[in-house]
Design a protein around this motif. Structure first.
Motif, PDB file in Angstrom:
ATOM      1  N   LYS A  74       0.832  -1.215   0.000  1.00 39.15           N
ATOM      2  CA  LYS A  74       0.000   0.000   0.000  1.00 39.15           C
ATOM      3  C   LYS A  74       0.865   1.262   0.000  1.00 39.15           C
ATOM      4  N   THR A 156      -8.780   0.301   9.349  1.00 40.24           N
ATOM      5  CA  THR A 156      -7.719  -0.527   8.760  1.00 40.24           C
ATOM      6  C   THR A 156      -6.826  -1.131   9.853  1.00 40.24           C
ATOM      7  N   HIS A 318      -4.042   2.919  -0.071  1.00 38.34           N
ATOM      8  CA  HIS A 318      -4.301   1.497  -0.306  1.00 38.34           C
ATOM      9  C   HIS A 318      -3.950   1.214  -1.755  1.00 38.34           C
ATOM     10  N   GLU A 322      -7.675  -2.351  -4.122  1.00 40.04           N
ATOM     11  CA  GLU A 322      -8.386  -2.499  -2.847  1.00 40.04           C
ATOM     12  C   GLU A 322      -9.490  -1.445  -2.687  1.00 40.04           C
ATOM     13  N   ALA A 332     -11.552  -0.796   0.860  1.00 43.98           N
ATOM     14  CA  ALA A 332     -10.609  -0.347   1.895  1.00 43.98           C
ATOM     15  C   ALA A 332     -10.884   1.115   2.248  1.00 43.98           C
TER      16      ALA A 332
END
Ligand code: DOR
Ligand code: ZN
Length: 479
Positions: A74, A156, A318, A322, A332
């Motif tokens: 990421k 997250t 991200h 995602e 995400a």
């Protein structure tokens, strides 16, 4: 004044918290050596002509996620800090929801080794406060964390929300350490309950994410945090304030003298849930959610007038794949912000929301004060680190994913026009970005030196550490 300087920034308009004035800045040994008329400056080995530009203290962003270790597909420390340099950000405080999370002094040291090797701007590292690591808070403080992060709301990394009992004891402990606790204030039981109910009813849209985390979810957790802070004397910082409905409560607790600071994010001031029906809707998914457009006005006002102390980014990259999916629940949460904060906020300055001096306060001076850096950072004055950003306040640019150096190459600001742009970033006297090019090598960034005021614990005679014999008898309880 020294006889010679390493670098002279000439002909710019210097912007501080209190004034905007034409001046040159002489830099020596990474520090500001002198500020004044060009004619009075010492000769310098190098010069930057800042004619037509404004010279601001570098942005201090107290809320970013760089994902390394554990999720470096990421972002990593090099790409994250390069994004900072591109955005005029000279210091970042990085969040502990990496994998593994920074929950012990040892893990803090492991992350610091990565940051030290890769960062191109200066940094501080948070440790996490969770139910099972209260005994690690003091060792982490000792080792050098910039502060603690408390996830009351799920996001997250899925760090579990500690019980209120653990949170209160955690606050009791940090009240003696003097560090600030940055709080993700959302009520986990309520948001999980609502998510489950909405999902079971087959509701899957962006609006449903907002409805799961409706305003009271944030307001309740913020109020509880402030109450615990007042009771214990723990210093707190409310991250990503998203709702206008919090404002009266923030004013109330501030008026009671609670040692608290509050940040909001450009996304809450410029994006709205009404836009989430569009093609960029999924990208906007974040926690707390982006709310109704009417909330932008009161939040902007609170930032201009002082109820909200500072602007951060919650840079939350991200991988682009995602951020796509059919159900909002599978997307995400978060998106990059380091390259867009200064252009977006200075565009609001250009529109008259606040003077440039207030922007300097919310982007640099106040973050430095809240976390014990002020004087060395957050200010343009002799002796301070030469952390500077040169800004063109009349440059129109279009924000877009293809300009991002973050790995999170996707942005809800796609196509948005801004009217200000950072053209050079200096960290301790060294240009780390100029005209969109990164100049510093990985490893130039250093961990910041923090000096917090003495701790001020309250109600010490009721604290568990004292009652259960883990800490000495209270001394000098001012409460
Ligand atoms: O949307 C979010 N993303 N909100 C947070 O609080 C954390 C962040 C992340 O780490 O991805
Ligand atoms: Zn965050």
């Amino acid at each position: 004044m020294p006889e010679t300087a390493d670098l002279l920034i000439k002909n710019g308009m210097v912007a501080t918290e209190t004034a905007v004035f034409p001046a040159s800045i002489a830099i020596k040994g990474g520090k500001i050596a002198a500020i004044g008329d060009a004619a009075e400056m010492p000769p310098a080995a190098e010069e930057i002509d800042a004619a037509g530009l404004f010279v601001l203290p570098g942005v201090i962003d107290v809320h970013v996620h760089f994902r390394e270790p554990g999720m470096d597909h990421k972002e990593d420390w090099e790409t994250g800090t390069r994004a900072a340099a591109m955005g005029g950000v000279t210091t970042v405080f990085e969040m502990p929801n990496t994998s593994p999370p920074v929950s012990t002094a040892e893990r803090y040291r492991q992350k610091r080794a990565i940051a030290d090797a890769k960062a191109v701007v200066d940094y501080g590292l948070y440790g996490v406060m969770s139910e099972d690591n209260l005994a690690e808070l003091a060792p982490m403080a000792e080792a050098g964390v910039i502060g603690f992060k408390l996830f009351l709301g799920n996001t997250t990394g899925n760090l579990p929300c500690p019980s209120d009992g653990a949170v209160l004891e955690g606050f009791e402990i940090v009240s003696h350490l003097g560090k600030r606790v940055s709080i993700h204030a959302e009520n986990s039981p309520i948001l999980f309950w609502r998510e489950d109910r909405l999902q079971a009813a087959g509701r899957n849209t962006a609006m449903d994410h907002l409805l799961a985390r409706t305003d009271v979810v944030a307001v309740e957790a913020m109020v509880r945090s402030c109450l615990f802070a007042e009771w214990t004397g723990a210093r707190i910082h409310i991250v990503h304030e998203s709702t206008a409905r919090s404002l009266p409560y923030l004013e109330f607790f501030k008026s009671r003298g609670v040692d608290m600071t509050v940040e909001t994010l450009p996304q809450y001031l410029t994006l709205a849930v009404e836009d989430m029906d569009g093609p960029l809707g999924n990208i906007m998914r974040m926690n707390p959610p982006i709310r109704e457009r009417w909330q932008q006005g009161p939040l902007r006002e609170a930032l201009a007038k002082g109820t909200i102390d500072m602007i951060s980014t919650d840079h939350a990259p991200h991988a682009p794949e995602e951020k796509v999916g059919n159900r909002i629940w599978d997307i995400a949460c978060g998106f990059p912000g380091l390259q867009s904060q200064l252009p977006l906020m200075l565009s609001l300055v250009n529109q008259g929301l606040m003077p440039l001096t207030r922007y300097v306060q919310i982007s640099s001076a106040n973050p430095a004060r809240a976390f014990g850096l002020y004087g060395r950072k957050g200010v343009i004055q002799p002796g301070a680190d030469a952390d500077l950003v040169l800004v063109d306040m009349a440059r129109r640019e279009t924000l877009s994913a293809d300009k991002l150096v973050s790995k999170g190459k996707i942005t809800p600001y796609e196509g948005m026009t801004v009217s200000a742009w950072p053209v050079a970033t200096l960290v301790r006297g060294r240009p780390v970005m100029r005209d969109g090019e990164i100049l510093a090598n990985p490893g130039w960034g250093e961990e910041v030196v923090q000096q917090m005021p003495p701790a001020a614990p309250r109600n010490v005679e009721t604290q568990l550490g004292y009652l259960c014999g883990a800490s000495p008898a209270p001394a000098g309880d001012p409460s």
